[in-house]
Design a protein around this motif. Structure first.
Motif, PDB file in Angstrom:
ATOM      1  N   VAL A   1      47.821  36.489  53.338  1.00  0.00           N
ATOM      2  CA  VAL A   1      48.534  36.159  54.569  1.00  0.00           C
ATOM      3  C   VAL A   1      48.721  34.650  54.569  1.00  0.00           C
ATOM      4  CG1 VAL A   1      48.592  36.350  57.071  1.00  0.00           C
ATOM      5  CG2 VAL A   1      47.405  38.103  55.719  1.00  0.00           C
ATOM      6  N   ALA A   2      49.982  34.228  54.615  1.00  0.00           N
ATOM      7  CA  ALA A   2      50.305  32.802  54.496  1.00  0.00           C
ATOM      8  C   ALA A   2      51.344  32.407  55.540  1.00  0.00           C
ATOM      9  CB  ALA A   2      50.848  32.518  53.095  1.00  0.00           C
ATOM     10  N   ALA A   3      51.457  31.119  55.764  1.00  0.00           N
ATOM     11  CA  ALA A   3      52.467  30.592  56.678  1.00  0.00           C
ATOM     12  C   ALA A   3      53.854  30.885  56.123  1.00  0.00           C
ATOM     13  CB  ALA A   3      52.276  29.093  56.858  1.00  0.00           C
ATOM     14  N   GLY A   4      54.808  31.009  57.032  1.00  0.00           N
ATOM     15  CA  GLY A   4      56.165  31.365  56.649  1.00  0.00           C
ATOM     16  C   GLY A   4      56.847  30.405  55.705  1.00  0.00           C
ATOM     17  N   ASP A   5      56.412  29.153  55.674  1.00  0.00           N
ATOM     18  CA  ASP A   5      57.032  28.168  54.789  1.00  0.00           C
ATOM     19  C   ASP A   5      56.253  27.966  53.490  1.00  0.00           C
ATOM     20  OD1 ASP A   5      54.852  26.912  55.969  1.00  0.00           O
ATOM     21  OD2 ASP A   5      55.918  25.035  56.376  1.00  0.00           O
ATOM     22  N   ALA A   6      55.213  28.748  53.276  1.00  0.00           N
ATOM     23  CA  ALA A   6      54.383  28.604  52.074  1.00  0.00           C
ATOM     24  C   ALA A   6      54.863  29.558  50.978  1.00  0.00           C
ATOM     25  CB  ALA A   6      52.926  28.891  52.415  1.00  0.00           C
ATOM     26  N   LYS A   7      54.671  29.141  49.744  1.00  0.00           N
ATOM     27  CA  LYS A   7      54.983  29.977  48.589  1.00  0.00           C
ATOM     28  C   LYS A   7      53.713  30.096  47.751  1.00  0.00           C
ATOM     29  CE  LYS A   7      59.769  28.320  48.078  1.00  0.00           C
ATOM     30  NZ  LYS A   7      60.320  28.948  49.172  1.00  0.00           N
ATOM     31  N   VAL A   8      53.477  31.277  47.206  1.00  0.00           N
ATOM     32  CA  VAL A   8      52.294  31.473  46.378  1.00  0.00           C
ATOM     33  C   VAL A   8      52.446  30.660  45.101  1.00  0.00           C
ATOM     34  CG1 VAL A   8      50.969  33.153  45.041  1.00  0.00           C
ATOM     35  CG2 VAL A   8      51.732  33.722  47.355  1.00  0.00           C
ATOM     36  N   ASP A   9      51.409  29.925  44.764  1.00  0.00           N
ATOM     37  CA  ASP A   9      51.339  29.134  43.549  1.00  0.00           C
ATOM     38  C   ASP A   9      50.660  29.999  42.485  1.00  0.00           C
ATOM     39  OD1 ASP A   9      49.881  27.422  41.574  1.00  0.00           O
ATOM     40  OD2 ASP A   9      50.787  25.785  42.726  1.00  0.00           O
ATOM     41  N   SER A  10      51.395  30.370  41.456  1.00  0.00           N
ATOM     42  CA  SER A  10      50.879  31.295  40.437  1.00  0.00           C
ATOM     43  C   SER A  10      49.586  30.808  39.792  1.00  0.00           C
ATOM     44  CB  SER A  10      51.926  31.525  39.347  1.00  0.00           C
ATOM     45  OG  SER A  10      53.057  32.142  39.890  1.00  0.00           O
ATOM     46  N   GLY A  11      49.517  29.520  39.507  1.00  0.00           N
ATOM     47  CA  GLY A  11      48.319  28.966  38.880  1.00  0.00           C
ATOM     48  C   GLY A  11      47.102  29.046  39.789  1.00  0.00           C
ATOM     49  N   LYS A  12      47.276  28.639  41.046  1.00  0.00           N
ATOM     50  CA  LYS A  12      46.169  28.722  42.010  1.00  0.00           C
ATOM     51  C   LYS A  12      45.730  30.166  42.208  1.00  0.00           C
ATOM     52  CE  LYS A  12      47.148  24.766  45.077  1.00  0.00           C
ATOM     53  NZ  LYS A  12      47.468  24.448  46.485  1.00  0.00           N
ATOM     54  N   PHE A  13      46.699  31.075  42.284  1.00  0.00           N
ATOM     55  CA  PHE A  13      46.399  32.490  42.481  1.00  0.00           C
ATOM     56  C   PHE A  13      45.547  33.013  41.321  1.00  0.00           C
ATOM     57  CE2 PHE A  13      47.055  37.021  42.295  1.00  0.00           C
ATOM     58  CZ  PHE A  13      47.168  37.436  43.613  1.00  0.00           C
ATOM     59  N   LYS A  14      45.986  32.743  40.091  1.00  0.00           N
ATOM     60  CA  LYS A  14      45.250  33.237  38.920  1.00  0.00           C
ATOM     61  C   LYS A  14      43.857  32.628  38.839  1.00  0.00           C
ATOM     62  CE  LYS A  14      45.338  34.485  34.206  1.00  0.00           C
ATOM     63  NZ  LYS A  14      46.100  34.955  33.106  1.00  0.00           N
ATOM     64  N   ARG A  15      43.737  31.347  39.148  1.00  0.00           N
ATOM     65  CA  ARG A  15      42.413  30.710  39.113  1.00  0.00           C
ATOM     66  C   ARG A  15      41.484  31.339  40.151  1.00  0.00           C
ATOM     67  NH1 ARG A  15      45.605  26.361  37.985  1.00  0.00           N
ATOM     68  NH2 ARG A  15      45.743  25.612  40.132  1.00  0.00           N
ATOM     69  N   HIS A  16      42.017  31.654  41.326  1.00  0.00           N
ATOM     70  CA  HIS A  16      41.163  32.204  42.375  1.00  0.00           C
ATOM     71  C   HIS A  16      40.838  33.685  42.155  1.00  0.00           C
ATOM     72  CE1 HIS A  16      39.184  32.215  46.258  1.00  0.00           C
ATOM     73  NE2 HIS A  16      39.619  33.458  46.350  1.00  0.00           N
ATOM     74  N   PHE A  17      41.848  34.491  41.838  1.00  0.00           N
ATOM     75  CA  PHE A  17      41.649  35.938  41.770  1.00  0.00           C
ATOM     76  C   PHE A  17      41.402  36.468  40.362  1.00  0.00           C
ATOM     77  CE2 PHE A  17      44.179  35.427  45.712  1.00  0.00           C
ATOM     78  CZ  PHE A  17      43.258  35.963  46.603  1.00  0.00           C
ATOM     79  N   GLY A  18      41.681  35.665  39.342  1.00  0.00           N
ATOM     80  CA  GLY A  18      41.434  36.102  37.966  1.00  0.00           C
ATOM     81  C   GLY A  18      42.482  37.064  37.431  1.00  0.00           C
ATOM     82  N   VAL A  19      43.578  37.243  38.157  1.00  0.00           N
ATOM     83  CA  VAL A  19      44.688  38.086  37.701  1.00  0.00           C
ATOM     84  C   VAL A  19      46.000  37.354  37.971  1.00  0.00           C
ATOM     85  CG1 VAL A  19      43.486  40.298  38.040  1.00  0.00           C
ATOM     86  CG2 VAL A  19      44.842  39.344  39.911  1.00  0.00           C
TER      87      VAL A  19
END
Length: 164
Positions: A61-79
């Protein structure tokens, strides 16, 4: 119907009357902001991603002006940050695209709150349909969504600090 499931969820919390339904679509950040007469950033969008199992998914769940950062996502979730397709969204969240929300989801849907939301006193997540929302404080959203944790997996919502 998903909106009915979410309304029942909020009824148990004494908040059913706070669920707003619109005569117009609120299926996108822009449409929701227009329906609510608020800035798009205050729309709390729920984005659904593959997890490491077929019966589970990650909801961010993110703010309407935010975009998921693929690198941050992979580092945090491992996928890898791979979004669910339309059929998977319904099966794993119980909500259709345009109404995906962090409420009344199956146990396999794990919800995470992005810090991009924390700059607002209140935000507006959807409530299970493409024409609904509820106004919540961030701590209420976290509680009602049964969030796992606050994460920092988005970009584009804050001014980049200059390197000097």
């Amino acid at each position: 119907m998903s909106i009915e499931t979410v309304k029942a969820y909020f009824a148990a919390l004494g908040r059913e009357e706070d669920v707003k339904e619109f005569a117009v679509s609120s299926a996108t950040v822009e449409l929701a902001a227009e329906a609510l007469n608020v800035e798009p950033a205050r729309i709390a969008k729920t984005i659904s991603f593959h997890s490491d199992g077929d019966a589970t998914c990650i909801l961010v769940v993110a703010a309407g002006d935010a975009k998921v950062d693929s690198g941050k996502f992979k580092r945090h979730f491992g996928v890898k940050a791979k979004m669910l397709n339309h059929d998977e969204v319904v099966r794993l969240t119980g909500h259709a695209v345009g109404g995906v929300c962090p409420f009344a989801n199956p146990d396999g849907a794990k919800t995470f709150m992005d810090i991009s939301l924390q700059r607002f006193e209140t935000v507006f997540p959807a409530c299970g349909s493409s024409n609904s929302a509820i106004e919540l404080q961030c701590d209420e959203l976290y509680q009602y969504a049964r969030a796992v944790e606050w994460v920092d997996v988005c970009k584009g919502w804050q001014l980049e600090e200059s390197v000097g």
